[in-house]
Design an enzyme around this catalytic site. Sequence first.
Site, short mmCIF file in Angstrom:
data_model
loop_
_atom_site.label_atom_id
_atom_site.label_comp_id
_atom_site.label_asym_id
_atom_site.label_seq_id
_atom_site.Cartn_x
_atom_site.Cartn_y
_atom_site.Cartn_z
N ASP A 1 40.63 -93.13 23.12
CA ASP A 1 41.15 -92.15 22.43
C ASP A 1 41.43 -92.56 20.98
O ASP A 1 42.18 -93.19 20.88
CB ASP A 1 42.52 -91.95 23.05
CG ASP A 1 43.25 -90.52 22.64
OD1 ASP A 1 44.05 -90.01 23.05
OD2 ASP A 1 42.40 -89.95 21.52
N LYS B 1 42.37 -91.11 18.48
CA LYS B 1 43.53 -90.40 17.68
C LYS B 1 43.81 -91.61 16.68
O LYS B 1 43.82 -92.35 16.75
CB LYS B 1 44.63 -90.00 18.36
CG LYS B 1 44.43 -88.65 19.06
CD LYS B 1 45.99 -87.94 19.45
CE LYS B 1 46.72 -89.06 20.17
NZ LYS B 1 46.29 -89.26 21.68
N ASN C 1 46.10 -94.23 16.91
CA ASN C 1 45.59 -95.72 17.91
C ASN C 1 44.79 -96.64 16.83
O ASN C 1 44.36 -97.53 17.45
CB ASN C 1 44.66 -95.08 18.91
CG ASN C 1 45.61 -94.35 20.02
OD1 ASN C 1 46.75 -94.59 20.10
ND2 ASN C 1 44.74 -93.39 20.95
N ASP D 1 44.51 -98.13 21.16
CA ASP D 1 44.52 -97.29 22.39
C ASP D 1 45.37 -97.49 23.48
O ASP D 1 45.99 -98.64 23.59
CB ASP D 1 42.63 -97.23 22.87
CG ASP D 1 42.50 -96.03 23.43
OD1 ASP D 1 42.69 -96.05 24.70
OD2 ASP D 1 42.55 -94.88 22.93
N THR E 1 48.17 -83.67 15.90
CA THR E 1 47.61 -84.04 17.10
C THR E 1 46.39 -82.87 17.27
O THR E 1 45.43 -83.47 17.55
CB THR E 1 48.57 -83.99 18.20
OG1 THR E 1 49.56 -82.85 18.09
CG2 THR E 1 49.02 -85.18 18.62
C1 LIG Z 1 44.85 -103.30 23.90
O1 LIG Z 1 45.77 -102.64 23.66
C2 LIG Z 1 46.42 -102.00 24.58
C3 LIG Z 1 46.07 -102.17 25.94
C4 LIG Z 1 46.84 -101.37 26.83
C5 LIG Z 1 48.09 -100.61 26.39
C6 LIG Z 1 48.86 -99.94 27.46
O2 LIG Z 1 50.10 -99.59 27.09
N1 LIG Z 1 48.52 -99.58 28.52
C7 LIG Z 1 49.25 -98.92 29.62
C8 LIG Z 1 50.33 -99.13 29.68
C9 LIG Z 1 51.22 -98.30 30.67
C10 LIG Z 1 50.38 -97.39 31.55
C11 LIG Z 1 48.80 -97.11 31.40
C12 LIG Z 1 48.36 -97.92 30.39
C13 LIG Z 1 48.34 -100.53 25.20
C14 LIG Z 1 47.70 -101.37 24.09
N2 LIG Z 1 47.92 -101.40 22.94
C15 LIG Z 1 48.90 -100.92 22.26
O3 LIG Z 1 49.99 -100.48 22.81
C16 LIG Z 1 49.06 -101.02 20.81
C17 LIG Z 1 50.58 -101.83 20.54
S1 LIG Z 1 51.13 -101.59 19.03
C18 LIG Z 1 50.53 -102.74 17.87
N3 LIG Z 1 49.75 -103.84 18.45
C19 LIG Z 1 49.27 -104.63 17.83
N4 LIG Z 1 49.54 -104.92 16.43
C20 LIG Z 1 50.44 -103.87 15.80
N5 LIG Z 1 50.57 -104.10 14.49
C21 LIG Z 1 50.99 -102.83 16.58
BR1 LIG Z 1 51.71 -101.64 15.67
#
Ligand SMILES: COc1ccc(C(=O)Nc2ccccc2)cc1NC(=O)CCSc1ncnc(N)c1Br
Length: 270
Positions: free
Chosen positions: A134, A136, A139, A152, A169
């Site tokens: 996604d 957006k 992300n 994402d 959005t």
């Molecule tokens: C490969 O990145 C992901 C892979 C998976 C999931 C995730 O939650 N999946 C998921 C969670 C629950 C249910 C179903 C899917 C989330 C992310 N990525 C993120 O959440 C991004 C976090 S923010 C951030 N990260 C790095 N450097 C920064 N400066 C920042 Br600000």
Amino acid sequence: MEKPEWSMHDFEIGKYIGEGKFGKVYLAREKQSGYVVALKVIFKAKLDKYRFHAHLRREIEIQHGLDHPNVLRLFAWFHDAERVVLVLEYAARGELYKLLRTVRRFSERTAATYVASLAGALAYCHKKQVIHRDIKPENLLLDIEGRLKIADFGWAVRSNAKRHTLCGTIDYLAPEMIEKKAHDHAVDNWTLGILCYEFLYGSPPFEAAEQDDTLRRIVKVDLSFPTTPYVSAEAKDLISKLLVKDSSKRLSLDDIMKHPWIVKNADPSG
Ligand SMILES: COc1ccc(C(=O)Nc2ccccc2)cc1NC(=O)CCSc1ncnc(N)c1Br
């Protein structure tokens, strides 16, 4: 980073850096290597509530296999009684959108580099049968070198005040989404057109005071280019070939990478 099992004790937890749909994200340092990562802490209770265990498990399998310079890496994951923890690549320059708001708009070289990075990352994901990337704006992150990373997945950020949340959005919705037609990953090509326009002009093409006006402008593809700032004809050509109502007629990811504006302006090192 391929240790058999990890736990929180392997990390020094640093500052809170972000909020996702299912949990908070912290800066952290892996004690042995000193490697800085982003730790996403997801509470199992939350997953139970939304019955997201299977979704997360499937996604972790998919993510684990992805390795592209413009896709945020999922290095590892582990869990204890109440949490699942994702060990993520840390994007040191944070959200691309904060940078866009700060500088107002990007140069044609910067915009073309980001569009090429996105097209490359999406082509890679589609090849790996991962289509729900996604793209957006919330992300999109930037690493220490300013390289774009699609962050994402399960990442519905509570966007901060800077982005007028709602309009932010719907500006990215493709016509087929609004008209509730079947949609495939050609919506990503539409979104690339929106992002390219916004990178160059500083705001999305169909923005309007009222949401309904935005929706009407999108389904009509009411696209116009302001006379200022100056934007090259090639850039407008690319945007016009992406913001096409008939999703089958949108420029493909490969054609985007071969487009004269991209070839001339994108920095190949991404
Ligand atoms: C490969 O990145 C992901 C892979 C998976 C999931 C995730 O939650 N999946 C998921 C969670 C629950 C249910 C179903 C899917 C989330 C992310 N990525 C993120 O959440 C991004 C976090 S923010 C951030 N990260 C790095 N450097 C920064 N400066 C920042 Br600000």
